[in-house]
Scaffold this motif. Sequence first.
Motif, PDB file in Angstrom:
ATOM      1  N   LYS A 187      -5.534  -7.965  -1.268  1.00  0.00           N
ATOM      2  CA  LYS A 187      -5.942  -8.929  -2.509  1.00  0.00           C
ATOM      3  C   LYS A 187      -4.879  -9.339  -2.404  1.00  0.00           C
ATOM      4  O   LYS A 187      -4.222  -9.493  -3.119  1.00  0.00           O
ATOM      5  CB  LYS A 187      -6.000  -7.689  -3.628  1.00  0.00           C
ATOM      6  CG  LYS A 187      -7.549  -7.120  -3.693  1.00  0.00           C
ATOM      7  CD  LYS A 187      -7.353  -6.153  -3.997  1.00  0.00           C
ATOM      8  CE  LYS A 187      -8.541  -5.273  -4.599  1.00  0.00           C
ATOM      9  NZ  LYS A 187      -8.172  -4.211  -3.257  1.00  0.00           N
ATOM     10  N   ASN A 242      -3.626  -0.892  -2.198  1.00  0.00           N
ATOM     11  CA  ASN A 242      -4.530  -0.332  -0.830  1.00  0.00           C
ATOM     12  C   ASN A 242      -3.886  -1.936   0.574  1.00  0.00           C
ATOM     13  O   ASN A 242      -4.274  -2.322   0.151  1.00  0.00           O
ATOM     14  CB  ASN A 242      -5.671  -0.656  -0.785  1.00  0.00           C
ATOM     15  CG  ASN A 242      -6.393   0.322  -1.697  1.00  0.00           C
ATOM     16  OD1 ASN A 242      -5.219   1.866  -2.385  1.00  0.00           O
ATOM     17  ND2 ASN A 242      -7.473   0.305  -2.378  1.00  0.00           N
ATOM     18  N   ALA A 256      -3.135   3.293  -7.454  1.00  0.00           N
ATOM     19  CA  ALA A 256      -1.576   4.646  -6.702  1.00  0.00           C
ATOM     20  C   ALA A 256      -0.926   5.381  -7.791  1.00  0.00           C
ATOM     21  O   ALA A 256      -0.726   6.424  -7.498  1.00  0.00           O
ATOM     22  CB  ALA A 256      -1.510   3.791  -5.714  1.00  0.00           C
ATOM     23  N   GLY A 310      -5.179  -2.016  -7.350  1.00  0.00           N
ATOM     24  CA  GLY A 310      -5.082  -1.026  -6.985  1.00  0.00           C
ATOM     25  C   GLY A 310      -3.945  -0.024  -6.608  1.00  0.00           C
ATOM     26  O   GLY A 310      -3.967   1.333  -6.981  1.00  0.00           O
ATOM     27  N   CYS A 336     -12.636  -2.558  -4.156  1.00  0.00           N
ATOM     28  CA  CYS A 336     -11.320  -1.551  -3.303  1.00  0.00           C
ATOM     29  C   CYS A 336     -10.990  -2.017  -2.074  1.00  0.00           C
ATOM     30  O   CYS A 336     -12.452  -1.245  -1.515  1.00  0.00           O
ATOM     31  CB  CYS A 336     -11.836  -0.798  -4.145  1.00  0.00           C
ATOM     32  SG  CYS A 336     -11.498  -0.399  -6.657  1.00  0.00           S
ATOM     33  N   GLY A 337     -10.364  -1.656  -2.132  1.00  0.00           N
ATOM     34  CA  GLY A 337      -9.844  -1.433  -0.875  1.00  0.00           C
ATOM     35  C   GLY A 337      -9.950  -2.314  -0.009  1.00  0.00           C
ATOM     36  O   GLY A 337      -8.678  -2.317   1.545  1.00  0.00           O
ATOM     37  N   ALA A 397      -2.534  -5.412  -4.625  1.00  0.00           N
ATOM     38  CA  ALA A 397      -3.340  -4.617  -4.907  1.00  0.00           C
ATOM     39  C   ALA A 397      -2.269  -2.742  -4.427  1.00  0.00           C
ATOM     40  O   ALA A 397      -1.301  -3.441  -3.154  1.00  0.00           O
ATOM     41  CB  ALA A 397      -4.682  -3.922  -5.336  1.00  0.00           C
ATOM     42  N   GLY A 453       0.950  -0.855   0.155  1.00  0.00           N
ATOM     43  CA  GLY A 453       0.048   0.493  -0.189  1.00  0.00           C
ATOM     44  C   GLY A 453       0.964   1.584  -0.222  1.00  0.00           C
ATOM     45  O   GLY A 453       0.465   2.438  -0.337  1.00  0.00           O
TER      46      GLY A 453
END
Length: 134
Positions: free
Chosen positions: A128, A134, A72, A68, A124-125, A132, A46
Motif C-alpha cells: 500500500k 504488511n 499489527a 495494516g 489486506c496484504g 500499511a 511490515g
Amino acid sequence: MKIAVTYDNGQVFQHFGHCENFKIYETEDKKIVSSEVVSAAGSGHGALAGFLQNHHVQALICGGIGGGARVALADIGMELYPGVTGDADASVEALLEGTLAYNPDTMCSHHHHAEGHDCGSHSCGEDKHGCAGN
C-alpha cells in the motif's frame, strides 16, 4: 511505561511506514526519566510493530498511519495516538499530562495517485505504498 514517537529532527515524523527513527521514552509517575533515539532503518513498514515490541514499547505517538499498521499494533496491544504533529518531547509530556491533541481516526494520507494508486482499491496484504503494516 515506554512510549515511542516517530521521530525526525525533533519533530513527530508524519509517515509511520517510512519512519527511520523512533525516539523511545522511559516514563515513571507521569515524568520522562530517560529517552533515546533508535534507528529502525532497514526494518521496513511490515516489521515496525515487531521492532517496537522488541523495544518493550507500550504506546506509540505518530502522524499518519495506515490500516495494516494499525492492526499489527493492536494485535500486540500497543496504545496508539495518531494524527500528532509538532515537537516530539512536548507530545510525550502532553500524553503524560492527559492533554495530547491527537486524532484516533487519522489514516495515512501520503498516497500518490499520479503513480496509478487509487485509495481503497487494495486489499489486506498488498503493498500500500508504505502506508500499511504488511
